[in-house]
Design a protein around this motif. Structure first.
Motif: not given
Length: 179
Positions: A146-172
């Protein structure tokens, strides 16, 4: 009026039939997730929903899993995610309602069925946490589109959320093919 009622009954019947075919842990998680979404819709705020999910994922991992390198990494990712989104960590983490979400709601659902065992409840809890992670991924993706100008600032959050998903698989203790 009668037509609307009939359509609603047909829709509900199809939903109930689908629930009956699910494995017990999937069924528990599905019904509980619907209750959580109802709660979030009352707040009617994407930010609140995202904060709710992060807080509850962190509380779930911290409370219900022993401290390992995987659980420490997952908690660290939750904290990084909060920072990347520019929120106050202490404030977000106090929003958690993990007892209500992962215990009380599940107990309510389990009481309706006689084919459940303890391991179904534990799996359902993990599925719920993964649903919260999926919601975070979808919300971040939506905001970025919705906001391409925020894409760059939110990319680290998106990557961290994807990383968290992988970590959760390990934790579980799941195989990555289970997600």
């Amino acid at each position: 009026m009668n037509s609307k009622l009939n359509k609603e009954l047909i829709s509900r019947s199809l939903q109930l039939a689908a629930l009956a075919e699910m494995q017990p842990d999937d069924r528990i998680a599905r019904i509980t997730w619907d209750r959580i979404q109802d709660d979030l819709e009352q707040a009617d705020s994407m930010v609140f929903g995202m904060q709710f999910c992060i807080a509850n994922i962190a509380a779930f991992i911290k409370t219900y899993f022993k401290e390992t390198e995987h659980s420490i990494a997952a908690l660290s990712s939750c904290h990084q995610l909060i920072a990347f989104l520019g929120w106050n960590q202490e404030q977000v983490l106090t929003m958690e309602q993990s007892r209500k979400v992962f215990i009380d709601y599940i107990k309510d659902v389990v009481s309706m069925y006689n084919d459940t065992k303890q391991n179904h409840c534990e799996n359902a809890q993990c599925i719920l946490a993964m649903n919260m992670n999926s919601m975070l991924l979808q919300d971040l993706d939506y905001v970025m589109k919705q906001s391409p100008q925020r894409e760059r600032s939110l990319s680290p959050a998106l990557e961290t959320t994807a990383q968290l998903r992988s970590q959760m698989v390990q934790v579980f203790g799941w195989n990555s093919s289970e997600t």
